[in-house]
Design an enzyme around this catalytic site. Structure first.
Site, PDB file in Angstrom:
ATOM      1  N   TYR A  51      29.381  19.901  32.084  1.00 10.59           N
ATOM      2  CA  TYR A  51      30.674  19.239  32.212  1.00 10.59           C
ATOM      3  C   TYR A  51      30.624  17.828  31.623  1.00 10.59           C
ATOM      4  O   TYR A  51      29.831  16.995  32.044  1.00 10.59           O
ATOM      5  CB  TYR A  51      31.110  19.159  33.673  1.00 10.59           C
ATOM      6  N   GLY A 197      38.176  29.000  40.449  1.00 12.80           N
ATOM      7  CA  GLY A 197      39.497  29.501  40.045  1.00 12.80           C
ATOM      8  C   GLY A 197      40.304  29.952  41.243  1.00 12.80           C
ATOM      9  O   GLY A 197      41.183  30.810  41.127  1.00 12.80           O
ATOM     10  N   ALA A 200      43.826  29.621  40.627  1.00  9.14           N
ATOM     11  CA  ALA A 200      44.233  30.225  39.354  1.00  9.14           C
ATOM     12  C   ALA A 200      44.937  29.240  38.427  1.00  9.14           C
ATOM     13  O   ALA A 200      46.061  29.458  37.972  1.00  9.14           O
ATOM     14  CB  ALA A 200      45.121  31.447  39.606  1.00  9.14           C
ATOM     15  N   GLY A 202      46.336  26.509  38.962  1.00  7.97           N
ATOM     16  CA  GLY A 202      47.580  25.976  39.498  1.00  7.97           C
ATOM     17  C   GLY A 202      48.701  26.982  39.630  1.00  7.97           C
ATOM     18  O   GLY A 202      49.785  26.662  40.142  1.00  7.97           O
TER      19      GLY A 202
END
Length: 300
Positions: A51, A197, A200, A202
């Site tokens: 990241y 997730g 998902a 948002g």
């Protein structure tokens, strides 16, 4: 906030974990998010050396400085960045893992990692060598436990069968139920699922209806199926955000549901949703609106 044990590891994590990938590139903002998370009872923080090319680990380490004994810290390894080149290459070798962990420790400002995860995996990997690396790090006390982050059932099964891994991170939500087929296998191996997730992107928040118009699919949904399902869930749910968190946490194999936050307000929205009581009857009803797809590739 309630806590659950990851596998049989003796490590207990908050039911909501904070996925740090979407942190802003501003230390003070990150500190405000982390402070709010800890205040709410979140003790599980997940990042990865990939990241922001390692900067995310640095931000996490700075934000958690002086609070190491309050939290469970997880990061990942396997995506090797080549200096002077864009992107990364996959490297699950023992040599690389044993070196990469040193960089993660330095960036995180700690001398141990609670949960070290293989960030992917293929059937072409020398899994024996990979597991040897994790076991060596565990024996040395550099990591407490290890796991894998993958959506490939064949890779997951081989890794769990041949190791003492305690966790599997998988994309899982009301809009991506593919992992459910493999929950029994993971449970039988004595491991837990950590969901990413969870909301998902948002779609399972109040912004879902507006966001879905810009998406061409999600999980096994094509654009049309996705729009229809998101619309039905939002119309039926009293609070889609709260329902979505409850959906993931109804599974006893799930140790923690990761939520992302690029701002303190985003985090607080999820905390408020988590604290709402979801009636089992509504949860059952909403669950019927989402299709249980299966993984097409990488099956056992």
């Amino acid at each position: 906030m309630k806590k659950r044990e990851i596998g049989n590891s003796g490590i207990y994590v908050s039911e909501l974990g904070l996925g740090c990938m979407s942190f802003p590139d501003d230390l003070e903002e990150v500190k405000s998010i982390v402070d709010a998370a800890i205040h709410a009872g979140i003790n599980f923080f997940d990042t990865a050396d990939l990241y922001a090319a390692g900067k995310n680990e640095t931000l996490v380490g700075e934000a958690l400085k002086g609070r190491r004994d309050e939290i469970i810290l997880a990061t990942k390894v396997g995506n090797r960045m080549i200096p002077g080149k864009d992107g990364w290459v996959w490297d699950a070798s023992k040599t690389y893992i044993m070196e990469a962990v040193k960089d993660s420790l330095r960036r995180l400002g700690t001398d141990y990692i609670d949960l070290y995860q293989l960030h992917g995996g293929t059937m072409e990997d020398d899994v024996t060598e990979t597991i040897e690396a994790f076991e060596a790090l565990k024996k040395e006390g550099i990591i407490r436990q290890y796991g894998i982050s993958s959506i490939r059932p064949n890779v997951i099964e081989r890794f769990l069968t041949n190791s003492s891994a305690v966790s599997v991170m998988m994309q899982y939500s009301l809009l991506d139920r593919r992992p459910e087929e493999w929950f029994p296998m993971i449970r039988e191996a004595g491991a837990s699922v950590i969901t990413r997730g969870t909301l998902a992107k948002g779609l399972l928040t109040d912004e879902g209806i507006s966001r879905v118009e810009k998406m061409y699919g999600f999980g096994a949904h094509d654009a049309e199926s996705l729009k229809r399902t998101v619309k039905e869930i939002h119309e039926a749910a009293t609070d889609v955000h709260a329902i979505s968190l409850s959906f993931n946490l109804k599974e006893d194999v799930v140790a923690s549901a990761l939520i992302g936050a690029s701002s303190k307000n985003q985090l607080l929205d999820s905390i408020v949703a988590y604290e709402k009581v979801t009636e089992q009857s509504e949860l059952d009803s909403i669950s019927t609106l989402s299709k249980m797809h299966q993984y097409v590739e990488h099956r056992l």
